[in-house]
Design a protein around this motif. Structure first.
Motif, short mmCIF file in Angstrom:
data_model
loop_
_atom_site.label_atom_id
_atom_site.label_comp_id
_atom_site.label_asym_id
_atom_site.label_seq_id
_atom_site.Cartn_x
_atom_site.Cartn_y
_atom_site.Cartn_z
N CYS A 51 0.79 -1.23 0.00
CA CYS A 51 0.00 0.00 0.00
C CYS A 51 0.83 1.29 0.00
CB CYS A 51 -0.98 0.00 1.17
SG CYS A 51 -2.12 -1.40 1.15
N PRO A 52 1.86 1.42 0.84
CA PRO A 52 2.59 2.69 0.82
C PRO A 52 3.34 2.94 -0.49
CG PRO A 52 3.69 1.13 2.27
CD PRO A 52 2.36 0.53 1.89
N THR A 53 3.70 1.87 -1.21
CA THR A 53 4.37 2.09 -2.50
C THR A 53 3.41 2.73 -3.49
OG1 THR A 53 3.88 -0.12 -3.42
CG2 THR A 53 5.89 0.11 -2.11
N GLU A 54 2.15 2.30 -3.47
CA GLU A 54 1.13 2.87 -4.36
C GLU A 54 0.76 4.29 -3.94
OE1 GLU A 54 -1.68 -0.73 -5.65
OE2 GLU A 54 -1.82 -0.20 -3.54
N ILE A 55 0.50 4.47 -2.65
CA ILE A 55 0.08 5.77 -2.14
C ILE A 55 1.17 6.81 -2.42
CG2 ILE A 55 -0.53 7.05 -0.06
CD1 ILE A 55 -1.57 4.26 1.03
N ALA A 56 2.42 6.46 -2.14
CA ALA A 56 3.53 7.38 -2.37
C ALA A 56 3.66 7.72 -3.85
CB ALA A 56 4.83 6.79 -1.84
N GLU A 57 3.45 6.75 -4.74
CA GLU A 57 3.56 7.02 -6.18
C GLU A 57 2.44 7.95 -6.64
OE1 GLU A 57 5.33 6.97 -9.98
OE2 GLU A 57 6.08 6.58 -7.96
N PHE A 58 1.22 7.73 -6.16
CA PHE A 58 0.14 8.68 -6.48
C PHE A 58 0.52 10.07 -5.98
CE2 PHE A 58 -2.80 5.07 -7.26
CZ PHE A 58 -3.44 5.55 -8.39
N GLY A 59 1.13 10.14 -4.80
CA GLY A 59 1.56 11.43 -4.26
C GLY A 59 2.62 12.09 -5.11
N ARG A 60 3.63 11.33 -5.52
CA ARG A 60 4.69 11.88 -6.37
C ARG A 60 4.13 12.36 -7.71
NH1 ARG A 60 7.73 7.96 -3.69
NH2 ARG A 60 7.15 6.27 -5.07
N ARG A 61 3.11 11.71 -8.22
CA ARG A 61 2.56 12.01 -9.54
C ARG A 61 1.35 12.95 -9.47
NH1 ARG A 61 4.17 7.67 -12.94
NH2 ARG A 61 3.54 8.99 -14.66
N VAL A 82 -5.80 6.66 12.36
CA VAL A 82 -4.78 5.70 11.89
C VAL A 82 -4.08 6.25 10.65
CG1 VAL A 82 -4.39 3.36 10.98
CG2 VAL A 82 -5.93 3.71 12.92
N HIS A 83 -4.86 6.84 9.72
CA HIS A 83 -4.25 7.47 8.55
C HIS A 83 -3.22 8.53 8.99
CE1 HIS A 83 -6.76 5.50 5.70
NE2 HIS A 83 -7.74 6.36 5.62
N LEU A 84 -3.61 9.36 9.93
CA LEU A 84 -2.71 10.42 10.40
C LEU A 84 -1.45 9.84 11.03
CD1 LEU A 84 -2.21 13.45 10.82
CD2 LEU A 84 -3.44 13.25 13.01
N ALA A 85 -1.61 8.83 11.87
CA ALA A 85 -0.45 8.21 12.51
C ALA A 85 0.48 7.60 11.46
CB ALA A 85 -0.91 7.13 13.49
N TRP A 86 -0.09 6.98 10.43
CA TRP A 86 0.73 6.37 9.38
C TRP A 86 1.47 7.44 8.59
CZ3 TRP A 86 -1.13 3.49 4.43
CH2 TRP A 86 -0.14 2.60 3.98
N ARG A 87 0.75 8.51 8.25
CA ARG A 87 1.41 9.60 7.52
C ARG A 87 2.56 10.19 8.32
NH1 ARG A 87 -2.24 13.76 4.29
NH2 ARG A 87 -0.17 14.69 4.25
N LYS A 88 2.35 10.36 9.60
CA LYS A 88 3.39 10.95 10.45
C LYS A 88 4.59 10.03 10.60
CE LYS A 88 0.70 14.11 13.30
NZ LYS A 88 0.24 14.42 14.66
N SER A 89 4.36 8.71 10.57
CA SER A 89 5.45 7.76 10.84
C SER A 89 6.15 7.23 9.60
CB SER A 89 4.91 6.58 11.65
OG SER A 89 4.03 5.80 10.87
N HIS A 90 5.53 7.37 8.43
CA HIS A 90 6.12 6.81 7.20
C HIS A 90 6.70 7.95 6.36
CE1 HIS A 90 6.69 4.55 3.56
NE2 HIS A 90 6.25 3.45 4.15
N PRO A 91 8.01 7.95 6.13
CA PRO A 91 8.63 9.08 5.42
C PRO A 91 8.07 9.33 4.02
CG PRO A 91 10.20 7.27 5.73
CD PRO A 91 8.97 6.91 6.50
N ASP A 92 7.62 8.30 3.32
CA ASP A 92 7.09 8.48 1.97
C ASP A 92 5.67 9.03 1.95
OD1 ASP A 92 9.44 7.54 0.85
OD2 ASP A 92 8.71 5.48 0.71
N LEU A 93 5.02 9.08 3.12
CA LEU A 93 3.62 9.51 3.18
C LEU A 93 3.43 10.86 3.88
CD1 LEU A 93 1.93 6.10 4.13
CD2 LEU A 93 2.48 7.01 1.85
N LYS A 94 4.48 11.39 4.45
CA LYS A 94 4.35 12.62 5.25
C LYS A 94 3.78 13.79 4.47
CE LYS A 94 7.45 11.90 8.99
NZ LYS A 94 8.48 12.35 9.84
#
Length: 178
Positions: A51-61, A82-94
């Motif tokens: 999931c974070p690989t997809e989410i981060a790629e949508f973010g980059r694009r 949970v979304h907020l905690a994940w965004r805060k803790s995952h460098p590709d989702l911040k």
């Protein structure tokens, strides 16, 4: 499962739209981005691996989607906290530039018909036109990430409102009926 030609269902969901304290959450609906195309993609759950690989790629694009007057919306069954905690803790989702919808009660994933028997959303992508009509649907197995290039290619083809052959890419000729 809803398909091409169906109306995208109504929804009202909490979303993470910022990391700024006091402004993290917003309620979004199907009408929140009037006049825009939408790419709504669902993933099974936060704090997983594909999931974070997809989410981060949508973010980059995201800028490429904005250039096409398209709003990206991501969603899973996790809460907005949970979304907020994940965004805060995952460098590709911040620094994600699009909202993360919390389909906690599984209403959207159920209405779309993409709720897996295990209770998580399938890895589904919907392209919705400005009138709220679904123009493209794809669903991947839970073990396979989607291709953002293909989502963009399909969006480009739909926005031409012309006949686009196999493997067509933006800038190429479309088909002309004789």
């Amino acid at each position: 499962m809803l398909t091409v030609g169906d109306r995208f269902p109504e929804f009202s969901l909490q979303a993470v739209t910022s990391l700024e304290s006091g402004n993290e959450f917003e309620t979004l609906t199907q009408a929140s981005h009037p006049g825009k195309w939408k790419v709504v993609f669902l993933w099974p759950m936060d704090f997983t691996f594909i999931c974070p690989t997809e989410i981060a790629e949508f973010g980059r694009r995201n800028g490429e989607f904005q250039d096409r007057d398209t709003q990206v919306l991501g969603a899973s069954i996790d809460t907005h906290y949970v979304h907020l905690a994940w965004r805060k803790s995952h460098p590709d989702l911040k620094h994600l530039p699009f909202p993360m919808l919390a389909d906690t009660r599984r209403e959207l994933s159920s209405a779309l018909g993409v709720l897996h028997r295990d209770g998580v959303a399938l890895r589904a992508t919907f392209i919705v036109d400005p009138e709220g009509v679904i123009r493209h649907v794809s669903v991947n197995d839970l073990s396979v990430g989607r291709n953002v290039d293909e989502v963009l290619r399909t969006l480009d083809a739909l926005q031409t409102d012309e006949l686009c052959p196999c493997n067509w890419k933006k800038g190429e000729s479309t088909l002309q009926v004789a």
